[in-house]
Write a protein that holds these residues in place. Sequence first.
Motif, PDB file in Angstrom:
ATOM      1  N   PRO A  39      24.442  54.203  27.167  1.00 53.77           N
ATOM      2  CA  PRO A  39      25.065  54.943  26.063  1.00 53.77           C
ATOM      3  C   PRO A  39      25.837  54.029  25.126  1.00 53.77           C
ATOM      4  CG  PRO A  39      26.424  55.137  27.997  1.00 53.77           C
ATOM      5  CD  PRO A  39      25.227  54.319  28.412  1.00 53.77           C
ATOM      6  N   ILE A  40      25.167  53.050  24.580  1.00 53.14           N
ATOM      7  CA  ILE A  40      25.805  52.087  23.683  1.00 53.14           C
ATOM      8  C   ILE A  40      25.013  52.044  22.388  1.00 53.14           C
ATOM      9  CG2 ILE A  40      26.452  49.678  23.330  1.00 53.14           C
ATOM     10  CD1 ILE A  40      26.572  49.353  26.335  1.00 53.14           C
ATOM     11  N   VAL A  41      25.726  52.018  21.255  1.00 56.03           N
ATOM     12  CA  VAL A  41      25.095  51.803  19.954  1.00 56.03           C
ATOM     13  C   VAL A  41      25.559  50.434  19.472  1.00 56.03           C
ATOM     14  CG1 VAL A  41      24.802  52.663  17.608  1.00 56.03           C
ATOM     15  CG2 VAL A  41      25.117  54.280  19.492  1.00 56.03           C
ATOM     16  N   PRO A  42      24.806  49.369  19.760  1.00 52.97           N
ATOM     17  CA  PRO A  42      25.257  48.032  19.371  1.00 52.97           C
ATOM     18  C   PRO A  42      25.182  47.823  17.866  1.00 52.97           C
ATOM     19  CG  PRO A  42      23.061  47.928  20.317  1.00 52.97           C
ATOM     20  CD  PRO A  42      23.512  49.342  20.453  1.00 52.97           C
ATOM     21  N   VAL A  43      26.222  47.220  17.310  1.00 50.17           N
ATOM     22  CA  VAL A  43      26.230  46.938  15.873  1.00 50.17           C
ATOM     23  C   VAL A  43      26.398  45.446  15.583  1.00 50.17           C
ATOM     24  CG1 VAL A  43      27.061  49.226  15.224  1.00 50.17           C
ATOM     25  CG2 VAL A  43      28.716  47.437  15.749  1.00 50.17           C
ATOM     26  N   ARG A  44      26.936  44.700  16.520  1.00 51.70           N
ATOM     27  CA  ARG A  44      27.082  43.258  16.352  1.00 51.70           C
ATOM     28  C   ARG A  44      26.874  42.587  17.709  1.00 51.70           C
ATOM     29  NH1 ARG A  44      30.982  45.728  13.752  1.00 51.70           N
ATOM     30  NH2 ARG A  44      31.102  45.533  11.475  1.00 51.70           N
ATOM     31  N   ALA A  45      26.441  41.336  17.650  1.00 57.75           N
ATOM     32  CA  ALA A  45      26.270  40.587  18.893  1.00 57.75           C
ATOM     33  C   ALA A  45      26.321  39.098  18.596  1.00 57.75           C
ATOM     34  CB  ALA A  45      24.943  40.940  19.561  1.00 57.75           C
ATOM     35  N   ARG A  46      26.900  38.374  19.500  1.00 57.40           N
ATOM     36  CA  ARG A  46      26.975  36.913  19.374  1.00 57.40           C
ATOM     37  C   ARG A  46      27.075  36.330  20.763  1.00 57.40           C
ATOM     38  NH1 ARG A  46      26.426  33.605  14.696  1.00 57.40           N
ATOM     39  NH2 ARG A  46      27.302  31.559  15.154  1.00 57.40           N
ATOM     40  N   GLY A  47      26.205  35.398  21.076  1.00 60.65           N
ATOM     41  CA  GLY A  47      26.240  34.787  22.392  1.00 60.65           C
ATOM     42  C   GLY A  47      25.986  35.807  23.483  1.00 60.65           C
ATOM     43  N   MET A  48      26.977  35.979  24.345  1.00 59.84           N
ATOM     44  CA  MET A  48      26.849  36.924  25.452  1.00 59.84           C
ATOM     45  C   MET A  48      27.580  38.233  25.182  1.00 59.84           C
ATOM     46  SD  MET A  48      27.638  36.101  29.455  1.00 59.84           S
ATOM     47  CE  MET A  48      27.175  37.305  30.725  1.00 59.84           C
ATOM     48  N   THR A  49      28.136  38.375  24.008  1.00 56.58           N
ATOM     49  CA  THR A  49      28.984  39.529  23.702  1.00 56.58           C
ATOM     50  C   THR A  49      28.292  40.493  22.751  1.00 56.58           C
ATOM     51  OG1 THR A  49      30.971  38.170  23.972  1.00 56.58           O
ATOM     52  CG2 THR A  49      31.224  40.260  22.813  1.00 56.58           C
ATOM     53  N   ILE A  50      28.341  41.771  23.097  1.00 60.53           N
ATOM     54  CA  ILE A  50      27.835  42.847  22.242  1.00 60.53           C
ATOM     55  C   ILE A  50      29.006  43.734  21.861  1.00 60.53           C
ATOM     56  CG2 ILE A  50      26.538  45.019  22.264  1.00 60.53           C
ATOM     57  CD1 ILE A  50      24.352  43.689  23.777  1.00 60.53           C
ATOM     58  N   GLU A  51      29.052  44.119  20.589  1.00 60.22           N
ATOM     59  CA  GLU A  51      30.058  45.071  20.136  1.00 60.22           C
ATOM     60  C   GLU A  51      29.383  46.386  19.797  1.00 60.22           C
ATOM     61  OE1 GLU A  51      33.200  45.750  16.447  1.00 60.22           O
ATOM     62  OE2 GLU A  51      32.617  43.701  17.002  1.00 60.22           O
ATOM     63  N   GLY A  52      29.905  47.487  20.356  1.00 59.04           N
ATOM     64  CA  GLY A  52      29.343  48.800  20.102  1.00 59.04           C
ATOM     65  C   GLY A  52      29.944  49.443  18.881  1.00 59.04           C
ATOM     66  N   ALA A  53      29.338  50.552  18.453  1.00 56.96           N
ATOM     67  CA  ALA A  53      29.835  51.274  17.284  1.00 56.96           C
ATOM     68  C   ALA A  53      31.238  51.812  17.511  1.00 56.96           C
ATOM     69  CB  ALA A  53      28.882  52.419  16.946  1.00 56.96           C
ATOM     70  N   ASP A  54      31.620  51.956  18.789  1.00 59.42           N
ATOM     71  CA  ASP A  54      32.967  52.441  19.102  1.00 59.42           C
ATOM     72  C   ASP A  54      34.001  51.329  19.085  1.00 59.42           C
ATOM     73  OD1 ASP A  54      32.154  51.057  21.312  1.00 59.42           O
ATOM     74  OD2 ASP A  54      32.477  52.680  22.752  1.00 59.42           O
ATOM     75  N   GLY A  55      33.583  50.095  18.795  1.00 58.76           N
ATOM     76  CA  GLY A  55      34.506  48.972  18.732  1.00 58.76           C
ATOM     77  C   GLY A  55      34.689  48.246  20.053  1.00 58.76           C
ATOM     78  N   ARG A  56      34.128  48.784  21.129  1.00 60.43           N
ATOM     79  CA  ARG A  56      34.265  48.120  22.423  1.00 60.43           C
ATOM     80  C   ARG A  56      33.327  46.933  22.523  1.00 60.43           C
ATOM     81  NH1 ARG A  56      34.145  51.112  27.831  1.00 60.43           N
ATOM     82  NH2 ARG A  56      35.068  49.098  28.340  1.00 60.43           N
ATOM     83  N   ARG A  57      33.751  45.933  23.282  1.00 65.82           N
ATOM     84  CA  ARG A  57      32.939  44.738  23.495  1.00 65.82           C
ATOM     85  C   ARG A  57      32.480  44.677  24.943  1.00 65.82           C
ATOM     86  NH1 ARG A  57      35.574  39.775  19.965  1.00 65.82           N
ATOM     87  NH2 ARG A  57      35.385  40.798  17.918  1.00 65.82           N
ATOM     88  N   TYR A  58      31.267  44.168  25.110  1.00 66.74           N
ATOM     89  CA  TYR A  58      30.651  44.118  26.431  1.00 66.74           C
ATOM     90  C   TYR A  58      30.071  42.727  26.673  1.00 66.74           C
ATOM     91  CZ  TYR A  58      30.617  49.201  25.693  1.00 66.74           C
ATOM     92  OH  TYR A  58      30.968  50.496  25.415  1.00 66.74           O
ATOM     93  N   LEU A  59      30.144  42.271  27.925  1.00 68.75           N
ATOM     94  CA  LEU A  59      29.406  41.088  28.340  1.00 68.75           C
ATOM     95  C   LEU A  59      27.992  41.542  28.686  1.00 68.75           C
ATOM     96  CD1 LEU A  59      31.954  39.157  30.601  1.00 68.75           C
ATOM     97  CD2 LEU A  59      31.156  38.523  28.319  1.00 68.75           C
ATOM     98  N   ASP A  60      27.013  40.909  28.066  1.00 66.87           N
ATOM     99  CA  ASP A  60      25.628  41.364  28.181  1.00 66.87           C
ATOM    100  C   ASP A  60      24.870  40.536  29.212  1.00 66.87           C
ATOM    101  OD1 ASP A  60      23.124  42.411  27.811  1.00 66.87           O
ATOM    102  OD2 ASP A  60      22.745  41.323  25.945  1.00 66.87           O
TER     103      ASP A  60
END
Length: 406
Positions: A39-60
Amino acid sequence: MGVRRPHAAPPVPWFGGSRGGRRTVAESTYEGREPGALPIVPVRARGMTIEGADGRRYLDCLSGAGTLALGHNHPVVLEAIRGIIDSGAPLDVPGLATPVKDAFVTELSRTLPPGLAERARVRFCGPGRDDAVATALRLVRTATGRTGGERGAEPAVRRTASALDDTAPDARRPAGAIVEPVPDARPVPLIADETLTGVGRTGTFWAVERGGTAPDAMVLSGAVGGGLPLAVVVHRDDLDLPGPPTHTGNQLAMAAGTATLAHVRENDLAGHAAALGAAMLDRLRTLAGELACVGDVRGRGLLIGIELVDPETAPDGPHRYRPAAPELAAAVRRECLRRGLIVDLDGPRGSAVRLLPPLTITEEQATAVLDRLADALHTAARDRPARRHGTHEEAGAPEDRPARTG
């Protein structure tokens, strides 16, 4: 020449009015997503990090199902893609030689395993792995005059895989397997599918190098295109197909692939994957000793799997197997997501947690991944009795949605 900053991702549109209580277009579009989808809508990503539309960041730890060997939007890949776009070169040139294609073949040839590199040809296929597999099969069928099919080896392979994957208590598992490891006496050509295991993922540039046997053909897709659609077959020069090859000439994918292959080779990221992967496996095996629900931990390099089993069912058979626990695996993935960690599910009925971090993962990131995963495993194992008796979240439900009852 400096690397330009990536363009910011456009904002995710909302359905009129204020954002409160509204859904994004993406959320509406994927309302009927398949069970278990993240349940993630990714809007940005760099390296190992994804940022979702909700502003949360995840290690991918998905890395585009292993296609992003260098992680998201790596500078060398972006620079290679921009170089093609800014040069005015055609983006797709089917069937013709280009400087971009020559550079890709030259770099790929530098990485090939001994025994194949000296007499290799590179055949470009359609954009996906299935295209490359089909091409490899046509190559060996043409060379041997055999067609295989339902009465050949394919059903036997399927039956063996099914038997090995069956974790039911009454499953009839094979007692063992007998093979003749004679590299130069193969009765049929050997095709190695390196789509997931290649480009340094398992601790050598190509996983087949560990076996000491040179394949007759290799299927390459995924990471070989730098995360863009590209599939090739590398084969011995005495294997060939009649007629000219047909393929998509995706120049962006070739440029991204060249940059990825060179960066992995020049920075020995395969060696990094071997060393860091071994350290991660050691810690995961220690964790497995603390949790009865972890049936096994296995892997090589940065391709790692944690098999989850039902700890409340007595082991069965001489190898003391426990039944697979796909519900527990789904719970672990949800707990990982709550902690900002994206993992994959694989194995029998999705009962294994799979880690596919980019080869650029640092020791600090690896520690963060394992800390979050360990916490998720302990939480899911502790809460499992409540889930088994009817209180659980649906797989793939957004983490801020209240648990459903019944």
